[in-house]
Write an enzyme that holds these catalytic residues in place. Sequence first.
Site, PDB file in Angstrom:
ATOM      1  N   HIS A   9       0.863  -1.200   0.123  1.00 31.04           N
ATOM      2  CA  HIS A   9      -0.028  -0.011   0.049  1.00 31.04           C
ATOM      3  C   HIS A   9       0.625   1.294   0.063  1.00 31.04           C
ATOM      4  O   HIS A   9       0.685   2.293  -0.863  1.00 31.04           O
ATOM      5  CB  HIS A   9      -0.928   0.046   1.303  1.00 31.04           C
ATOM      6  CG  HIS A   9      -1.851  -0.879   1.344  1.00 31.04           C
ATOM      7  ND1 HIS A   9      -2.137  -1.699   2.552  1.00 31.04           N
ATOM      8  CD2 HIS A   9      -2.913  -1.496   0.495  1.00 31.04           C
ATOM      9  CE1 HIS A   9      -3.196  -2.759   2.307  1.00 31.04           C
ATOM     10  NE2 HIS A   9      -3.659  -2.319   1.038  1.00 31.04           N
ATOM     11  N   LYS A  19     -16.845  -7.148   5.191  1.00 29.83           N
ATOM     12  CA  LYS A  19     -15.743  -7.717   5.698  1.00 29.83           C
ATOM     13  C   LYS A  19     -15.625  -7.460   7.178  1.00 29.83           C
ATOM     14  O   LYS A  19     -16.224  -6.743   7.947  1.00 29.83           O
ATOM     15  CB  LYS A  19     -14.660  -6.955   5.104  1.00 29.83           C
ATOM     16  CG  LYS A  19     -14.328  -7.139   3.626  1.00 29.83           C
ATOM     17  CD  LYS A  19     -12.895  -6.376   3.442  1.00 29.83           C
ATOM     18  CE  LYS A  19     -12.637  -6.903   1.806  1.00 29.83           C
ATOM     19  NZ  LYS A  19     -11.415  -6.056   1.405  1.00 29.83           N
ATOM     20  N   ARG A  56      -1.937  -6.206  -8.303  1.00 34.38           N
ATOM     21  CA  ARG A  56      -1.025  -7.002  -8.382  1.00 34.38           C
ATOM     22  C   ARG A  56      -0.854  -8.237  -9.160  1.00 34.38           C
ATOM     23  O   ARG A  56      -0.011  -8.582  -9.624  1.00 34.38           O
ATOM     24  CB  ARG A  56      -1.020  -7.994  -6.731  1.00 34.38           C
ATOM     25  CG  ARG A  56      -0.797  -6.836  -5.584  1.00 34.38           C
ATOM     26  CD  ARG A  56      -1.280  -7.496  -4.230  1.00 34.38           C
ATOM     27  NE  ARG A  56      -2.686  -7.822  -4.444  1.00 34.38           N
ATOM     28  CZ  ARG A  56      -3.577  -8.110  -3.328  1.00 34.38           C
ATOM     29  NH1 ARG A  56      -3.130  -8.344  -2.320  1.00 34.38           N
ATOM     30  NH2 ARG A  56      -4.804  -8.620  -3.696  1.00 34.38           N
ATOM     31  N   SER A  69      -3.040  -7.931   2.564  1.00 37.42           N
ATOM     32  CA  SER A  69      -3.093  -7.797   3.968  1.00 37.42           C
ATOM     33  C   SER A  69      -3.651  -9.257   4.610  1.00 37.42           C
ATOM     34  O   SER A  69      -3.196  -9.517   5.640  1.00 37.42           O
ATOM     35  CB  SER A  69      -4.333  -6.636   4.194  1.00 37.42           C
ATOM     36  OG  SER A  69      -3.812  -5.441   3.852  1.00 37.42           O
TER      37      SER A  69
END
Length: 164
Positions: A17, A41, A95, A133
């Site tokens: 990040h 989440k 990514r 994460s």
Amino acid sequence: MRIGLYPGTFDPITLGHQDIIQRALELVDRLVIGVAINRDKSPLFALEDRVAMVREECDRIVAKRGGEIVVHPFENLLIDCARDVGATVIVRGLRAVADFEYEFQMVGMNRAMDDSIETVFLMADARRQAIASKLVKEIARLGGDVSKFVSPTVRDALVGRFAR
């Protein structure tokens, strides 16, 4: 003034990040870090903790590189958050191909709601592409060393959380 919005849950903020934040600062005059409240989440860290961690890491970046960063929690639609903060650009980090498929759909929906706000994708630095994460939390939960993936402050927060 060109304002960019980099949204995420940042649970926790990783070196990946931070790489995107540093590079996004080169593209905009002000970068707003949108810390999302996502009811779908179950974050490890409370919103206040995530905002504090993001703010601390961003303060370090600004002290070292300059620029203007604002940390802004949000719970509404991303496109509405962008409007709220005056952003004309949404910054997203990629990514892998799997990230692109999701982000491609998101861009289409956002453009349908407001075509005046552009989305810019920044590829993760090759050294940071594997950092997620979710995986960082799993490594920390199992007692592994996460110091290659997060700052010392975030590492300490993770260790403290799982030591309970």
